[in-house]
Design a protein around this motif. Sequence first.
Motif, PDB file in Angstrom:
ATOM      1  N   ILE A 348       1.085  -1.302  -0.059  1.00 57.56           N
ATOM      2  CA  ILE A 348       0.151   0.046   0.032  1.00 57.56           C
ATOM      3  C   ILE A 348       0.891   1.239  -0.113  1.00 57.56           C
ATOM      4  O   ILE A 348       0.564   2.161  -0.637  1.00 57.56           O
ATOM      5  CB  ILE A 348      -1.073   0.014   1.222  1.00 57.56           C
ATOM      6  CG1 ILE A 348      -2.141   0.907   0.884  1.00 57.56           C
ATOM      7  CG2 ILE A 348      -0.423   0.722   2.555  1.00 57.56           C
ATOM      8  CD1 ILE A 348      -3.117   0.440  -0.014  1.00 57.56           C
ATOM      9  N   GLY A 349       2.095   1.366   0.740  1.00 54.23           N
ATOM     10  CA  GLY A 349       2.789   2.195   0.664  1.00 54.23           C
ATOM     11  C   GLY A 349       3.360   2.472  -0.680  1.00 54.23           C
ATOM     12  O   GLY A 349       3.786   3.615  -1.057  1.00 54.23           O
ATOM     13  N   LEU A 350       3.561   1.461  -1.536  1.00 55.31           N
ATOM     14  CA  LEU A 350       4.216   1.608  -2.781  1.00 55.31           C
ATOM     15  C   LEU A 350       2.900   1.787  -3.891  1.00 55.31           C
ATOM     16  O   LEU A 350       3.321   1.908  -5.261  1.00 55.31           O
ATOM     17  CB  LEU A 350       4.751   0.140  -3.057  1.00 55.31           C
ATOM     18  CG  LEU A 350       6.170   0.148  -2.401  1.00 55.31           C
ATOM     19  CD1 LEU A 350       6.548  -1.460  -2.516  1.00 55.31           C
ATOM     20  CD2 LEU A 350       7.088   1.037  -2.785  1.00 55.31           C
ATOM     21  N   GLY A 351       1.875   2.027  -3.314  1.00 54.95           N
ATOM     22  CA  GLY A 351       0.584   2.479  -4.427  1.00 54.95           C
ATOM     23  C   GLY A 351       0.056   1.375  -4.875  1.00 54.95           C
ATOM     24  O   GLY A 351      -0.633   1.411  -5.976  1.00 54.95           O
ATOM     25  N   VAL A 352      -0.071   0.169  -4.357  1.00 55.37           N
ATOM     26  CA  VAL A 352      -0.720  -0.814  -4.744  1.00 55.37           C
ATOM     27  C   VAL A 352      -1.691  -1.772  -3.636  1.00 55.37           C
ATOM     28  O   VAL A 352      -1.174  -1.962  -2.560  1.00 55.37           O
ATOM     29  CB  VAL A 352       0.013  -2.163  -5.534  1.00 55.37           C
ATOM     30  CG1 VAL A 352      -0.753  -3.099  -5.614  1.00 55.37           C
ATOM     31  CG2 VAL A 352       0.826  -1.443  -6.634  1.00 55.37           C
ATOM     32  N   TYR A 353      -3.044  -1.526  -4.034  1.00 51.40           N
ATOM     33  CA  TYR A 353      -3.757  -2.131  -2.871  1.00 51.40           C
ATOM     34  C   TYR A 353      -4.278  -3.475  -3.470  1.00 51.40           C
ATOM     35  O   TYR A 353      -4.866  -3.887  -4.231  1.00 51.40           O
ATOM     36  CB  TYR A 353      -5.261  -1.327  -2.838  1.00 51.40           C
ATOM     37  CG  TYR A 353      -6.142  -1.881  -1.855  1.00 51.40           C
ATOM     38  CD1 TYR A 353      -6.129  -1.825  -0.417  1.00 51.40           C
ATOM     39  CD2 TYR A 353      -7.309  -2.796  -2.471  1.00 51.40           C
ATOM     40  CE1 TYR A 353      -6.959  -2.670   0.237  1.00 51.40           C
ATOM     41  CE2 TYR A 353      -8.401  -3.378  -1.541  1.00 51.40           C
ATOM     42  CZ  TYR A 353      -7.817  -3.332  -0.299  1.00 51.40           C
ATOM     43  OH  TYR A 353      -9.057  -3.947   0.483  1.00 51.40           O
ATOM     44  N   VAL A 354      -3.698  -4.581  -2.291  1.00 50.51           N
ATOM     45  CA  VAL A 354      -4.243  -5.781  -2.259  1.00 50.51           C
ATOM     46  C   VAL A 354      -5.071  -6.242  -0.982  1.00 50.51           C
ATOM     47  O   VAL A 354      -5.049  -5.559  -0.142  1.00 50.51           O
ATOM     48  CB  VAL A 354      -3.103  -6.818  -2.738  1.00 50.51           C
ATOM     49  CG1 VAL A 354      -2.315  -6.717  -4.053  1.00 50.51           C
ATOM     50  CG2 VAL A 354      -2.196  -6.749  -1.360  1.00 50.51           C
TER      51      VAL A 354
END
Length: 404
Positions: A348-354
Amino acid sequence: MTDLFSKFDPLINERAGLLSSGIRDPFAIVMEEVKSPTVAVIDGKDTILLGTYNYMGMTFDPDVIAAGKDALTRFGAGTTGSRVLNGTYQGHRECEDALKDFYGMDHAMVFSTGYQANLGMVSTLAGKGDFVILDADSHASIYDGCYLGNADIVRFKHNSAEDLEKRLRRLPPEAGKLVILEGVYSMLGDIAPLKELVAIAKAHNCMVLVDEAHGMGFFGENGRGVYEAAGVADDVDFVVGTFSKSVGTVGGFCVSNHPKFEILRLVCRPYTFTASLPPAVVACAATSIRKLMHAGDKRARLWDMTRKLHGGLKARGFRLATETPESAIVSVLMPDQETTVRMWAAMIGLGVYVNMSRPPATPVGVFLLRCSLCAEHSADQLEIVLDRFDEAATMTGLFAQAAE
């Protein structure tokens, strides 16, 4: 006075421990703005959405949005009533007609959520003296339907035709029996061997209900689900599904050819005793369902994106829940809860929500980062996602840990 919250203390303490370490709460994400089916603003920055179940990308379809706006203007914000009282509007019937056309079945019943569809169908169909036979990995809504009803519950090993056969042989042949299966199992993304399971169920005179929540839209020639792809449509008595995945809105349903089906509207408590869906929601759903009848190109694209992500993660050394891509859910296996949370936070910090998944939602001891693909994902977005997985693994020492 006994504190009724005491039974939750272990979970409260576990959560407090995670948050005190500086890791954000994985279950408190806020979408500050949603720009498309694949991008939202989280923490003030654009984030690729890879965990929304928005399989066919219908949430921003112009026709779907227009239908919802029109219904909101013409019929108002809500119905304020149950379907058996004042809560059936023209749009509810149109939505059920769309479902009947999509599935090629005689009857359709729309519930306010997919959870309620399972809750209602399972608890109503099987009563005292009957048996519900279900896969051990069944969704919580199916289990809750069992608990709401009075039937005896029999579980068989996940996707095991042999164990289903063994369990059914032990049951009284004259008893009413409902076998419940899922086309796609949402945690691991694996599909059920429906051809074998349905054949066994029918050989033992069982009725069969298949939950196609995660299969609707892209399995089978018409996108009806895994049961269609498996060629068992004639032997399935009930298909349950949801509007909150491929359809792109909210609600649930059951379709069937059973001649007595309509009586369920009067005896199914989760249908009878709850307010009906707002007019704008059923208008969106009906429009989306009819468009999904002609979504062959979207289905092909979704499978292409799924194979790219699955293959890319596997090539980079990640352990996946399925050897080959079986559905649009690609689950990455994690060694333990702490690593799972740290990987999720890094992503999430890297800009991807899983999605972060853990027991009891998953089988005991199974921790996952669960990805769900969308037909609107681009190849460029998937390359970014794969790079971010690599970066997160490096940040958390995932591969080094696995090598120990």
